[in-house]
Design a protein around this motif. Structure first.
Motif, PDB file in Angstrom:
ATOM      1  N   VAL A 154       0.843  -1.058   0.080  1.00  0.00           N
ATOM      2  CA  VAL A 154       0.133  -0.185   0.387  1.00  0.00           C
ATOM      3  C   VAL A 154       0.904   0.993  -0.242  1.00  0.00           C
ATOM      4  N   VAL A 155       0.235   2.195  -0.803  1.00  0.00           N
ATOM      5  CA  VAL A 155       1.144   2.911  -0.836  1.00  0.00           C
ATOM      6  C   VAL A 155       0.085   4.434  -0.422  1.00  0.00           C
ATOM      7  N   PHE A 156       0.373   5.106   1.095  1.00  0.00           N
ATOM      8  CA  PHE A 156      -0.390   6.206   1.566  1.00  0.00           C
ATOM      9  C   PHE A 156      -0.361   7.309   1.669  1.00  0.00           C
ATOM     10  N   ARG A 157      -0.811   8.326   0.546  1.00  0.00           N
ATOM     11  CA  ARG A 157      -0.205   9.297  -0.120  1.00  0.00           C
ATOM     12  C   ARG A 157      -1.499  10.329   0.602  1.00  0.00           C
ATOM     13  N   HIS A 158      -0.949  10.763   1.485  1.00  0.00           N
ATOM     14  CA  HIS A 158      -2.183  11.976   3.259  1.00  0.00           C
ATOM     15  C   HIS A 158      -2.629  13.080   1.823  1.00  0.00           C
ATOM     16  N   PHE A 159      -1.663  13.757   0.535  1.00  0.00           N
ATOM     17  CA  PHE A 159      -1.758  14.351   0.413  1.00  0.00           C
ATOM     18  C   PHE A 159      -2.240  15.621   1.374  1.00  0.00           C
ATOM     19  N   GLY A 160      -1.131  15.924   2.400  1.00  0.00           N
ATOM     20  CA  GLY A 160      -1.824  17.223   3.712  1.00  0.00           C
ATOM     21  C   GLY A 160      -2.959  16.690   4.101  1.00  0.00           C
ATOM     22  N   ALA A 161      -3.539  15.695   3.876  1.00  0.00           N
ATOM     23  CA  ALA A 161      -4.643  15.314   4.981  1.00  0.00           C
ATOM     24  C   ALA A 161      -4.636  16.049   6.816  1.00  0.00           C
ATOM     25  N   ALA A 162      -5.983  16.644   7.106  1.00  0.00           N
ATOM     26  CA  ALA A 162      -5.973  16.433   8.328  1.00  0.00           C
ATOM     27  C   ALA A 162      -5.879  15.032   9.202  1.00  0.00           C
ATOM     28  N   ASP A 163      -6.241  14.846   8.880  1.00  0.00           N
ATOM     29  CA  ASP A 163      -6.947  12.460   9.445  1.00  0.00           C
ATOM     30  C   ASP A 163      -5.139  12.031   9.482  1.00  0.00           C
ATOM     31  N   ALA A 164      -4.234  12.377   8.258  1.00  0.00           N
ATOM     32  CA  ALA A 164      -3.172  11.565   7.906  1.00  0.00           C
ATOM     33  C   ALA A 164      -2.682  11.137   9.108  1.00  0.00           C
ATOM     34  N   LEU A 165      -2.494  11.074  10.302  1.00  0.00           N
ATOM     35  CA  LEU A 165      -1.493  10.522  11.132  1.00  0.00           C
ATOM     36  C   LEU A 165      -2.820   9.349  11.596  1.00  0.00           C
TER      37      LEU A 165
ATOM     38  N   LEU B 280      -4.148   2.289   8.523  1.00  0.00           N
ATOM     39  CA  LEU B 280      -3.472   1.853   7.970  1.00  0.00           C
ATOM     40  C   LEU B 280      -2.036   0.666   8.162  1.00  0.00           C
ATOM     41  N   ARG B 281      -1.506   0.921   8.778  1.00  0.00           N
ATOM     42  CA  ARG B 281      -0.038   0.250   9.907  1.00  0.00           C
ATOM     43  C   ARG B 281      -1.207  -1.124   9.974  1.00  0.00           C
ATOM     44  N   ALA B 282      -2.043  -1.443  11.021  1.00  0.00           N
ATOM     45  CA  ALA B 282      -2.793  -2.372  11.834  1.00  0.00           C
ATOM     46  C   ALA B 282      -3.338  -3.036  10.278  1.00  0.00           C
ATOM     47  N   ALA B 283      -3.768  -1.819   9.839  1.00  0.00           N
ATOM     48  CA  ALA B 283      -4.530  -3.329   8.139  1.00  0.00           C
ATOM     49  C   ALA B 283      -3.041  -3.636   8.006  1.00  0.00           C
ATOM     50  N   THR B 284      -2.376  -3.705   7.610  1.00  0.00           N
ATOM     51  CA  THR B 284      -1.079  -3.941   6.851  1.00  0.00           C
ATOM     52  C   THR B 284      -0.268  -5.209   7.541  1.00  0.00           C
ATOM     53  N   GLN B 285      -0.119  -4.967   8.414  1.00  0.00           N
ATOM     54  CA  GLN B 285       0.990  -5.541   9.422  1.00  0.00           C
ATOM     55  C   GLN B 285       0.159  -6.721   9.642  1.00  0.00           C
TER      56      GLN B 285
ATOM     57  N   ARG C 246       3.176  -4.998   2.921  1.00  0.00           N
ATOM     58  CA  ARG C 246       3.910  -3.506   3.332  1.00  0.00           C
ATOM     59  C   ARG C 246       3.210  -2.480   3.444  1.00  0.00           C
ATOM     60  N   LEU C 247       3.363  -0.852   3.788  1.00  0.00           N
ATOM     61  CA  LEU C 247       2.951   0.167   3.963  1.00  0.00           C
ATOM     62  C   LEU C 247       4.181   0.954   3.747  1.00  0.00           C
ATOM     63  N   LEU C 248       3.409   1.806   2.462  1.00  0.00           N
ATOM     64  CA  LEU C 248       5.454   3.103   2.009  1.00  0.00           C
ATOM     65  C   LEU C 248       3.604   3.773   2.367  1.00  0.00           C
ATOM     66  N   VAL C 249       4.438   4.944   1.901  1.00  0.00           N
ATOM     67  CA  VAL C 249       3.817   6.580   3.175  1.00  0.00           C
ATOM     68  C   VAL C 249       4.708   7.147   1.520  1.00  0.00           C
ATOM     69  N   GLY C 250       3.558   8.126   1.461  1.00  0.00           N
ATOM     70  CA  GLY C 250       4.025   9.249   0.202  1.00  0.00           C
ATOM     71  C   GLY C 250       4.245  10.500   0.627  1.00  0.00           C
ATOM     72  N   LEU C 251       6.101  10.389  -0.035  1.00  0.00           N
ATOM     73  CA  LEU C 251       6.631  11.941   0.400  1.00  0.00           C
ATOM     74  C   LEU C 251       7.371  11.933   1.777  1.00  0.00           C
ATOM     75  N   ASP C 252       5.812  11.248   2.695  1.00  0.00           N
ATOM     76  CA  ASP C 252       6.732  12.209   3.852  1.00  0.00           C
ATOM     77  C   ASP C 252       7.039  11.147   5.119  1.00  0.00           C
ATOM     78  N   ALA C 253       8.155  11.526   5.062  1.00  0.00           N
ATOM     79  CA  ALA C 253       9.195  10.296   5.881  1.00  0.00           C
ATOM     80  C   ALA C 253       8.985  10.953   7.489  1.00  0.00           C
TER      81      ALA C 253
ATOM     82  N   GLU D 101       8.023   7.423   9.834  1.00  0.00           N
ATOM     83  CA  GLU D 101       9.041   6.889  10.841  1.00  0.00           C
ATOM     84  C   GLU D 101       8.002   6.645  11.843  1.00  0.00           C
ATOM     85  N   ARG D 102       7.172   7.960  11.852  1.00  0.00           N
ATOM     86  CA  ARG D 102       6.225   7.711  13.227  1.00  0.00           C
ATOM     87  C   ARG D 102       5.086   6.843  13.193  1.00  0.00           C
ATOM     88  N   ILE D 103       5.004   6.394  12.133  1.00  0.00           N
ATOM     89  CA  ILE D 103       3.385   4.973  12.286  1.00  0.00           C
ATOM     90  C   ILE D 103       4.490   3.909  11.684  1.00  0.00           C
ATOM     91  N   GLU D 104       5.434   3.659  12.163  1.00  0.00           N
ATOM     92  CA  GLU D 104       6.664   2.319  11.789  1.00  0.00           C
ATOM     93  C   GLU D 104       5.974   1.509   9.779  1.00  0.00           C
TER      94      GLU D 104
END
Length: 213
Positions: free
Chosen positions: A59-70, A76-81, A86-93, A97-100
């Motif tokens: 999954v590539v999670f692209r939040h585009f600055g959405a307020a509920d990104a975290l 998504l992290r819970a569902a993918t685990q 595997r879970l990738l985050v778009g742009l936001d390193a 890191e925060r969601i592992e």
């Protein structure tokens, strides 16, 4: 979990592409054969799709600055685990890191960040977006590129020139890393990618529609 006919078609073709590509040029690390790209508007509940993906997908999670990104990222992290995905985050390193998360997907404008990220997080899977032959040739320090649009597509890709299978093949031959096909791919045309050199497929709407509770 029982997959729908469209889901089986997409997954089986994606895995066939991955095997064929790896036989020609083994990737630096295992790659998901299929990537589900999220979008705050088009995929409002992406964790539901993520939970239905086969083991080994991504999954590539692209939040585009959405307020509920975290919040969405953690769901998504819970569902993918739980699903073995595997879970990738778009742009936001930082969020990755925060969601592992397992890595980062870089848009074209940020591909130069791959070098620093590969040093900072050597275990991360790093992918990047490409929409031109020049970008494909110049890409460095990535595990894979996502080339689009292969077929007429929705979203932002709908405004870009369609590559077609011949165009995709031509650009893929110049790539320094494996290439995913993105854009307008569905169960009705995914077989056209066989023999194209793609290492897998990526999608938004078609994946969400095929892999659902």
């Amino acid at each position: 979990m029982t997959l729908s006919e469209d889901a089986r078609t997409l997954w089986q073709t994606a895995t066939a592409l991955a095997r064929a590509a790896a036989a020609v040029s083994p990737p630096k690390r295992p790659l998901p054969p299929l990537l589900f790209f999220t979008d705050p508007v088009r995929t409002p509940r992406p964790w539901e799709t993520a939970a239905c993906l086969p083991v080994g997908a991504g999954v590539v999670f692209r939040h585009f600055g959405a307020a509920d990104a975290l919040e969405t990222g953690l769901r998504l992290r819970a569902a993918t685990q739980a699903a073995g995905v595997r879970l990738l985050v778009g742009l936001d390193a930082d969020l990755a890191e925060r969601i592992e998360a397992d890595g980062v997907h870089l848009p074209k404008r940020a591909l130069s960040a791959a070098y620093a990220l590969s040093g900072r997080r050597p275990g991360w899977l790093l992918t990047g977006a490409a929409h031109s032959a020049a970008t494909v040739k110049a890409a460095r320090d990535l595990d894979a590129l996502v080339l689009s649009p292969v077929f007429p597509a929705g979203g932002a890709s709908g405004r870009k020139r369609v590559l077609g299978i011949d165009g995709f093949k031509a650009w893929a031959t110049h790539a320094p890393c494996p290439i995913y096909a993105l854009g307008g791919i569905g169960a009705g045309n995914v077989f056209d990618l066989l023999g194209s050199g793609a290492c897998g497929i990526a999608g938004v709407d078609a994946v969400q529609t095929a892999f659902r509770p």
